[in-house]
Write a protein that holds these residues in place. Structure first.
Motif, PDB file in Angstrom:
ATOM      1  N   GLU A  69      -4.751 -58.635   9.245  1.00 18.38           N
ATOM      2  CA  GLU A  69      -5.063 -58.334  10.850  1.00 18.38           C
ATOM      3  C   GLU A  69      -3.844 -57.749  11.465  1.00 18.38           C
ATOM      4  O   GLU A  69      -4.078 -56.512  12.427  1.00 18.38           O
ATOM      5  CB  GLU A  69      -5.501 -59.424  11.537  1.00 18.38           C
ATOM      6  CG  GLU A  69      -7.078 -60.120  10.974  1.00 18.38           C
ATOM      7  CD  GLU A  69      -7.127 -61.420  11.709  1.00 18.38           C
ATOM      8  OE1 GLU A  69      -6.446 -62.086  12.108  1.00 18.38           O
ATOM      9  OE2 GLU A  69      -8.257 -61.952  11.392  1.00 18.38           O
ATOM     10  N   GLU A  70      -2.727 -58.013  11.285  1.00 14.42           N
ATOM     11  CA  GLU A  70      -1.559 -57.573  11.781  1.00 14.42           C
ATOM     12  C   GLU A  70      -1.258 -56.010  11.136  1.00 14.42           C
ATOM     13  O   GLU A  70      -1.015 -55.098  11.837  1.00 14.42           O
ATOM     14  CB  GLU A  70      -0.263 -58.437  11.453  1.00 14.42           C
ATOM     15  CG  GLU A  70      -0.353 -59.669  12.047  1.00 14.42           C
ATOM     16  CD  GLU A  70       0.927 -60.374  11.972  1.00 14.42           C
ATOM     17  OE1 GLU A  70       2.134 -59.809  11.499  1.00 14.42           O
ATOM     18  OE2 GLU A  70       1.022 -61.477  12.185  1.00 14.42           O
ATOM     19  N   ILE A  71      -1.500 -55.959   9.824  1.00 12.94           N
ATOM     20  CA  ILE A  71      -1.514 -54.636   9.171  1.00 12.94           C
ATOM     21  C   ILE A  71      -2.485 -53.596   9.702  1.00 12.94           C
ATOM     22  O   ILE A  71      -2.124 -52.453  10.138  1.00 12.94           O
ATOM     23  CB  ILE A  71      -1.632 -54.780   7.622  1.00 12.94           C
ATOM     24  CG1 ILE A  71      -0.238 -55.341   7.130  1.00 12.94           C
ATOM     25  CG2 ILE A  71      -1.780 -53.301   7.026  1.00 12.94           C
ATOM     26  CD1 ILE A  71      -0.639 -55.872   5.598  1.00 12.94           C
ATOM     27  N   PHE A  72      -3.629 -54.176  10.048  1.00  9.85           N
ATOM     28  CA  PHE A  72      -4.850 -52.998  10.405  1.00  9.85           C
ATOM     29  C   PHE A  72      -4.443 -52.628  12.091  1.00  9.85           C
ATOM     30  O   PHE A  72      -4.656 -51.424  12.398  1.00  9.85           O
ATOM     31  CB  PHE A  72      -6.188 -53.777  10.153  1.00  9.85           C
ATOM     32  CG  PHE A  72      -6.755 -53.995   9.223  1.00  9.85           C
ATOM     33  CD1 PHE A  72      -6.225 -53.220   8.228  1.00  9.85           C
ATOM     34  CD2 PHE A  72      -7.479 -55.157   8.699  1.00  9.85           C
ATOM     35  CE1 PHE A  72      -6.637 -53.285   6.841  1.00  9.85           C
ATOM     36  CE2 PHE A  72      -8.281 -55.051   7.517  1.00  9.85           C
ATOM     37  CZ  PHE A  72      -7.741 -54.480   6.481  1.00  9.85           C
ATOM     38  N   SER A  73      -3.506 -53.664  12.839  1.00  9.55           N
ATOM     39  CA  SER A  73      -3.333 -53.539  14.076  1.00  9.55           C
ATOM     40  C   SER A  73      -2.024 -52.321  13.939  1.00  9.55           C
ATOM     41  O   SER A  73      -2.388 -51.120  14.771  1.00  9.55           O
ATOM     42  CB  SER A  73      -2.895 -54.456  14.736  1.00  9.55           C
ATOM     43  OG  SER A  73      -2.430 -54.321  16.047  1.00  9.55           O
ATOM     44  N   VAL A  74      -1.411 -52.346  13.215  1.00  6.84           N
ATOM     45  CA  VAL A  74      -0.290 -51.332  13.045  1.00  6.84           C
ATOM     46  C   VAL A  74      -0.798 -49.934  12.611  1.00  6.84           C
ATOM     47  O   VAL A  74      -0.654 -49.050  13.001  1.00  6.84           O
ATOM     48  CB  VAL A  74       0.765 -51.816  11.884  1.00  6.84           C
ATOM     49  CG1 VAL A  74       1.930 -50.551  11.530  1.00  6.84           C
ATOM     50  CG2 VAL A  74       1.552 -52.970  12.308  1.00  6.84           C
ATOM     51  N   MET A  78      -0.580 -46.753  14.600  1.00  2.00           N
ATOM     52  CA  MET A  78       0.121 -45.422  13.847  1.00  2.00           C
ATOM     53  C   MET A  78      -0.796 -44.198  13.988  1.00  2.00           C
ATOM     54  O   MET A  78      -0.584 -43.073  14.350  1.00  2.00           O
ATOM     55  CB  MET A  78       0.430 -45.773  12.632  1.00  2.00           C
ATOM     56  CG  MET A  78       0.660 -44.427  11.664  1.00  2.00           C
ATOM     57  SD  MET A  78       0.612 -44.742   9.868  1.00  2.00           S
ATOM     58  CE  MET A  78      -1.197 -45.004   9.666  1.00  2.00           C
ATOM     59  N   GLU A  79      -2.070 -44.403  13.850  1.00  2.00           N
ATOM     60  CA  GLU A  79      -3.171 -43.247  13.767  1.00  2.00           C
ATOM     61  C   GLU A  79      -3.171 -42.924  15.353  1.00  2.00           C
ATOM     62  O   GLU A  79      -3.307 -41.657  15.451  1.00  2.00           O
ATOM     63  CB  GLU A  79      -4.573 -43.960  13.421  1.00  2.00           C
ATOM     64  CG  GLU A  79      -4.700 -44.337  11.888  1.00  2.00           C
ATOM     65  CD  GLU A  79      -5.922 -44.642  11.283  1.00  2.00           C
ATOM     66  OE1 GLU A  79      -6.611 -45.209  12.246  1.00  2.00           O
ATOM     67  OE2 GLU A  79      -6.027 -44.777  10.253  1.00  2.00           O
ATOM     68  N   PHE A  80      -3.171 -43.944  16.284  1.00  2.00           N
ATOM     69  CA  PHE A  80      -3.303 -43.270  17.556  1.00  2.00           C
ATOM     70  C   PHE A  80      -2.233 -42.385  18.076  1.00  2.00           C
ATOM     71  O   PHE A  80      -2.227 -41.349  18.549  1.00  2.00           O
ATOM     72  CB  PHE A  80      -3.279 -44.575  18.584  1.00  2.00           C
ATOM     73  CG  PHE A  80      -3.202 -44.057  20.062  1.00  2.00           C
ATOM     74  CD1 PHE A  80      -4.297 -43.606  20.568  1.00  2.00           C
ATOM     75  CD2 PHE A  80      -1.868 -44.124  20.857  1.00  2.00           C
ATOM     76  CE1 PHE A  80      -4.464 -43.177  22.024  1.00  2.00           C
ATOM     77  CE2 PHE A  80      -1.905 -43.887  22.104  1.00  2.00           C
ATOM     78  CZ  PHE A  80      -3.159 -43.452  22.688  1.00  2.00           C
ATOM     79  N   GLU A  81      -0.917 -42.812  17.649  1.00  2.00           N
ATOM     80  CA  GLU A  81       0.332 -42.124  18.029  1.00  2.00           C
ATOM     81  C   GLU A  81       0.352 -40.656  17.195  1.00  2.00           C
ATOM     82  O   GLU A  81       0.774 -39.709  17.771  1.00  2.00           O
ATOM     83  CB  GLU A  81       1.500 -42.910  17.653  1.00  2.00           C
ATOM     84  CG  GLU A  81       1.871 -44.040  18.579  1.00  2.00           C
ATOM     85  CD  GLU A  81       3.234 -44.674  18.136  1.00  2.00           C
ATOM     86  OE1 GLU A  81       4.321 -44.002  17.842  1.00  2.00           O
ATOM     87  OE2 GLU A  81       3.044 -45.759  18.562  1.00  2.00           O
ATOM     88  N   ILE A  82      -0.107 -40.744  15.986  1.00  2.00           N
ATOM     89  CA  ILE A  82      -0.313 -39.711  15.072  1.00  2.00           C
ATOM     90  C   ILE A  82      -1.145 -38.481  15.896  1.00  2.00           C
ATOM     91  O   ILE A  82      -1.034 -37.562  15.838  1.00  2.00           O
ATOM     92  CB  ILE A  82      -0.470 -39.752  13.738  1.00  2.00           C
ATOM     93  CG1 ILE A  82       0.888 -40.398  12.949  1.00  2.00           C
ATOM     94  CG2 ILE A  82      -0.768 -38.597  12.932  1.00  2.00           C
ATOM     95  CD1 ILE A  82       0.664 -40.917  11.737  1.00  2.00           C
ATOM     96  N   GLY A  83      -2.204 -39.099  16.299  1.00  2.00           N
ATOM     97  CA  GLY A  83      -3.159 -38.324  16.891  1.00  2.00           C
ATOM     98  C   GLY A  83      -2.889 -37.651  18.187  1.00  2.00           C
ATOM     99  O   GLY A  83      -3.231 -36.652  18.567  1.00  2.00           O
ATOM    100  N   GLN A  84      -1.937 -38.404  18.968  1.00  2.00           N
ATOM    101  CA  GLN A  84      -1.551 -37.873  20.018  1.00  2.00           C
ATOM    102  C   GLN A  84      -0.503 -36.402  19.767  1.00  2.00           C
ATOM    103  O   GLN A  84      -0.634 -35.729  20.412  1.00  2.00           O
ATOM    104  CB  GLN A  84      -0.605 -38.764  20.866  1.00  2.00           C
ATOM    105  CG  GLN A  84      -1.355 -39.954  21.741  1.00  2.00           C
ATOM    106  CD  GLN A  84      -0.547 -40.766  22.422  1.00  2.00           C
ATOM    107  OE1 GLN A  84       0.628 -41.117  21.680  1.00  2.00           O
ATOM    108  NE2 GLN A  84      -0.821 -41.105  23.586  1.00  2.00           N
ATOM    109  N   LEU A  85       0.164 -36.623  18.695  1.00  2.00           N
ATOM    110  CA  LEU A  85       0.809 -35.706  18.163  1.00  2.00           C
ATOM    111  C   LEU A  85       0.057 -34.324  17.811  1.00  2.00           C
ATOM    112  O   LEU A  85       0.536 -33.049  17.953  1.00  2.00           O
ATOM    113  CB  LEU A  85       1.839 -35.838  16.919  1.00  2.00           C
ATOM    114  CG  LEU A  85       2.989 -36.865  17.253  1.00  2.00           C
ATOM    115  CD1 LEU A  85       3.495 -37.183  15.934  1.00  2.00           C
ATOM    116  CD2 LEU A  85       3.874 -36.162  18.171  1.00  2.00           C
ATOM    117  N   GLN A  86      -1.097 -34.646  17.396  1.00  2.00           N
ATOM    118  CA  GLN A  86      -2.012 -33.679  17.107  1.00  2.00           C
ATOM    119  C   GLN A  86      -2.999 -33.390  18.267  1.00  2.00           C
ATOM    120  O   GLN A  86      -3.749 -32.315  18.202  1.00  2.00           O
ATOM    121  CB  GLN A  86      -3.004 -34.136  15.886  1.00  2.00           C
ATOM    122  CG  GLN A  86      -2.057 -34.273  14.655  1.00  2.00           C
ATOM    123  CD  GLN A  86      -2.836 -34.995  13.507  1.00  2.00           C
ATOM    124  OE1 GLN A  86      -4.003 -35.705  13.790  1.00  2.00           O
ATOM    125  NE2 GLN A  86      -2.561 -34.752  12.309  1.00  2.00           N
TER     126      GLN A  86
END
Length: 94
Positions: A69-74, A78-86
């Motif tokens: 559950e912690e890993i999936f939250s991370v 991560m996907e959100f932050e990378i999506g912001q870059l894109q």
């Protein structure tokens, strides 16, 4: 998803049913069993107690579920932050 086996484990642990997990993940029940066995071999410990058709998490399974559950939250962050870059932001605007 970086590690599909963790997703398989997470689904089985939350449903406590290999067949329901297989249906939800759109894979076969033997594939679910194989993924769980691979994790158990890798960790060298049983994750589920099997009693006929019923299963429940072992202490090791409970620990792994907490960390998945912690890993999936991370992963999600991560996907959100990378999506912001894109500049690919998703969501509902209200």
């Amino acid at each position: 998803m970086f590690d599909f086996r963790l997703k398989v484990f997470d689904t089985v642990a939350k449903r406590l049913n290999f067949t329901k997990a297989a249906n939800e993940l759109n894979i076969t029940q033997p594939a679910v069993t194989k993924h769980i066995k691979e994790i158990e071999l890798n960790l060298n410990i049983k994750l589920f107690e099997r009693n006929g058709t019923k299963i429940k998490l072992t202490k090791a399974g409970e620990i792994l579920l907490k960390y998945t559950e912690e890993i999936f939250s991370v992963y999600q962050k991560m996907e959100f932050e990378i999506g912001q870059l894109q500049e690919k932001q998703k969501g509902i605007l209200r």
